[in-house]
Design a protein around this motif. Sequence first.
Motif, PDB file in Angstrom:
ATOM      1  N   CYS A   1      -1.262  34.337 -69.320  1.00  0.00           N
ATOM      2  CA  CYS A   1      -2.600  34.203 -69.926  1.00  0.00           C
ATOM      3  C   CYS A   1      -2.966  32.726 -70.138  1.00  0.00           C
ATOM      4  CB  CYS A   1      -2.640  34.943 -71.257  1.00  0.00           C
ATOM      5  SG  CYS A   1      -4.243  34.756 -72.081  1.00  0.00           S
ATOM      6  N   PRO A   2      -3.999  32.221 -69.442  1.00  0.00           N
ATOM      7  CA  PRO A   2      -4.344  30.803 -69.578  1.00  0.00           C
ATOM      8  C   PRO A   2      -4.864  30.449 -70.971  1.00  0.00           C
ATOM      9  CG  PRO A   2      -5.928  31.933 -68.169  1.00  0.00           C
ATOM     10  CD  PRO A   2      -4.859  32.915 -68.479  1.00  0.00           C
ATOM     11  N   SER A   3      -5.384  31.422 -71.680  1.00  0.00           N
ATOM     12  CA  SER A   3      -5.908  31.157 -73.028  1.00  0.00           C
ATOM     13  C   SER A   3      -4.846  31.342 -74.107  1.00  0.00           C
ATOM     14  CB  SER A   3      -7.088  32.090 -73.330  1.00  0.00           C
ATOM     15  OG  SER A   3      -8.087  31.956 -72.360  1.00  0.00           O
TER      16      SER A   3
ATOM     17  N   ILE B   1      -3.578  34.020 -75.540  1.00  0.00           N
ATOM     18  CA  ILE B   1      -4.089  34.859 -76.629  1.00  0.00           C
ATOM     19  C   ILE B   1      -3.378  36.209 -76.719  1.00  0.00           C
ATOM     20  CG2 ILE B   1      -6.394  33.851 -76.715  1.00  0.00           C
ATOM     21  CD1 ILE B   1      -7.310  36.119 -74.878  1.00  0.00           C
ATOM     22  N   ILE B   2      -2.344  36.385 -75.879  1.00  0.00           N
ATOM     23  CA  ILE B   2      -1.604  37.644 -75.917  1.00  0.00           C
ATOM     24  C   ILE B   2      -0.256  37.393 -76.598  1.00  0.00           C
ATOM     25  CG2 ILE B   2      -0.481  39.434 -74.524  1.00  0.00           C
ATOM     26  CD1 ILE B   2      -2.580  39.021 -72.400  1.00  0.00           C
TER      27      ILE B   2
ATOM     28  N   LEU C   1      -3.986  41.142 -78.620  1.00  0.00           N
ATOM     29  CA  LEU C   1      -4.808  40.394 -77.657  1.00  0.00           C
ATOM     30  C   LEU C   1      -6.067  39.940 -78.400  1.00  0.00           C
ATOM     31  CD1 LEU C   1      -5.510  41.450 -73.991  1.00  0.00           C
ATOM     32  CD2 LEU C   1      -7.249  40.340 -75.373  1.00  0.00           C
TER      33      LEU C   1
ATOM     34  N   CYS D   1     -10.811  35.084 -74.878  1.00  0.00           N
ATOM     35  CA  CYS D   1     -10.543  35.630 -73.539  1.00  0.00           C
ATOM     36  C   CYS D   1     -11.595  35.124 -72.558  1.00  0.00           C
ATOM     37  CB  CYS D   1     -10.570  37.155 -73.601  1.00  0.00           C
ATOM     38  SG  CYS D   1     -10.272  37.929 -72.004  1.00  0.00           S
ATOM     39  N   ILE D   2     -11.145  34.716 -71.362  1.00  0.00           N
ATOM     40  CA  ILE D   2     -12.081  34.267 -70.334  1.00  0.00           C
ATOM     41  C   ILE D   2     -12.237  35.329 -69.243  1.00  0.00           C
ATOM     42  CG2 ILE D   2     -11.693  31.802 -70.735  1.00  0.00           C
ATOM     43  CD1 ILE D   2      -9.793  31.830 -68.324  1.00  0.00           C
ATOM     44  N   TYR D   3     -11.701  36.528 -69.478  1.00  0.00           N
ATOM     45  CA  TYR D   3     -11.861  37.676 -68.572  1.00  0.00           C
ATOM     46  C   TYR D   3     -11.407  37.354 -67.145  1.00  0.00           C
ATOM     47  CZ  TYR D   3     -14.257  39.820 -72.438  1.00  0.00           C
ATOM     48  OH  TYR D   3     -14.533  40.336 -73.668  1.00  0.00           O
TER      49      TYR D   3
ATOM     50  N   GLU E   1      -8.589  38.341 -65.934  1.00  0.00           N
ATOM     51  CA  GLU E   1      -7.905  39.560 -65.494  1.00  0.00           C
ATOM     52  C   GLU E   1      -6.482  39.313 -64.980  1.00  0.00           C
ATOM     53  OE1 GLU E   1      -9.895  41.997 -62.494  1.00  0.00           O
ATOM     54  OE2 GLU E   1     -10.253  43.427 -64.100  1.00  0.00           O
ATOM     55  N   LEU E   2      -5.969  38.101 -65.178  1.00  0.00           N
ATOM     56  CA  LEU E   2      -4.611  37.820 -64.702  1.00  0.00           C
ATOM     57  C   LEU E   2      -3.584  38.689 -65.406  1.00  0.00           C
ATOM     58  CD1 LEU E   2      -4.690  33.924 -64.418  1.00  0.00           C
ATOM     59  CD2 LEU E   2      -4.588  35.581 -62.562  1.00  0.00           C
ATOM     60  N   CYS E   3      -3.808  38.974 -66.684  1.00  0.00           N
ATOM     61  CA  CYS E   3      -2.852  39.813 -67.423  1.00  0.00           C
ATOM     62  C   CYS E   3      -2.753  41.191 -66.799  1.00  0.00           C
ATOM     63  CB  CYS E   3      -3.259  39.910 -68.887  1.00  0.00           C
ATOM     64  SG  CYS E   3      -4.960  40.439 -69.133  1.00  0.00           S
TER      65      CYS E   3
HETATM   66  S1  SF4 Z   1      -8.239  38.298 -69.034  1.00  0.00           S
HETATM   67 FE1  SF4 Z   1      -6.118  38.486 -69.802  1.00  0.00          FE
HETATM   68  S2  SF4 Z   1      -5.056  36.664 -68.939  1.00  0.00           S
HETATM   69 FE2  SF4 Z   1      -7.268  36.267 -68.788  1.00  0.00          FE
HETATM   70  S3  SF4 Z   1      -7.768  35.154 -70.675  1.00  0.00           S
HETATM   71 FE3  SF4 Z   1      -8.173  37.345 -71.097  1.00  0.00          FE
HETATM   72  S4  SF4 Z   1      -6.283  38.100 -71.996  1.00  0.00           S
HETATM   73 FE4  SF4 Z   1      -5.782  36.141 -71.017  1.00  0.00          FE
END
Ligand code: SF4
Length: 189
Positions: free
Chosen positions: A64-66, A68-69, A94, A99-101, A103-105
């Motif tokens: 997660c680049p942010s 936040i998990i 989470l 979150c920048i959405y 979707e990598l998680c």
């Molecule tokens: S979509 Fe998932 S990986 Fe991306 S910023 Fe949000 S929680 Fe983190």
Amino acid sequence: MKYFLDAIRAMLVTLKNFFRPVETVRFPFEKRERGERYRSSFALVHDEHGEEACIACKLCERICPSEIITVVGGEKKLSEATGKKRQYVGDFTLDLNACIYCELCVQVCPVDAIVMCRVPEVPGFFREDLVLTMDKLYANEAAANEPTWANATKLWEMQDPKRGLVEAEPDEPAPEPAASETPSTEPAT
Ligand code: SF4
Ligand code: SF4
């Protein structure tokens, strides 16, 4: 004089915008139709045996680049469904606020335990409302049962059909050339 002209110009812009049709809606009192792939939140899901799918591998937390998990490992015990020992998740949070959405998680999850989904649109009035606790994430699972295309397996299949469970479609045979396009073997006269 210049200031006067600027003021007139500004008032004209205001007047012009005053009569423009309204582009916004008064959410949550009015709601716009959402696209088929619209997704606004996350859910943790159960596997085909009805058990919590998450194995607390922390891959989503790491990617997660942010940042936040937060995943806390739980018990390692025998699965009632399979009889095999497996890891369970103890806690999962989470924070949607950052979150920048990306979707990598979702893409990195090896067991399709986390998905993006649309949930009933409940506006939040406090930052805490956007912190998805494990309870909230599992409560969102029902919403994720609406058609959702975004779990890791489906995303991998989209990016590389040979890697996924669905076999790649065989190449279509080349069409027969039309009679008029067939090269003539008759000698030219
Ligand atoms: S979509 Fe998932 S990986 Fe991306 S910023 Fe949000 S929680 Fe983190
Ligand atoms: S949601 Fe998936 S990637 Fe994240 S800890 Fe659980 S199993 Fe691992």
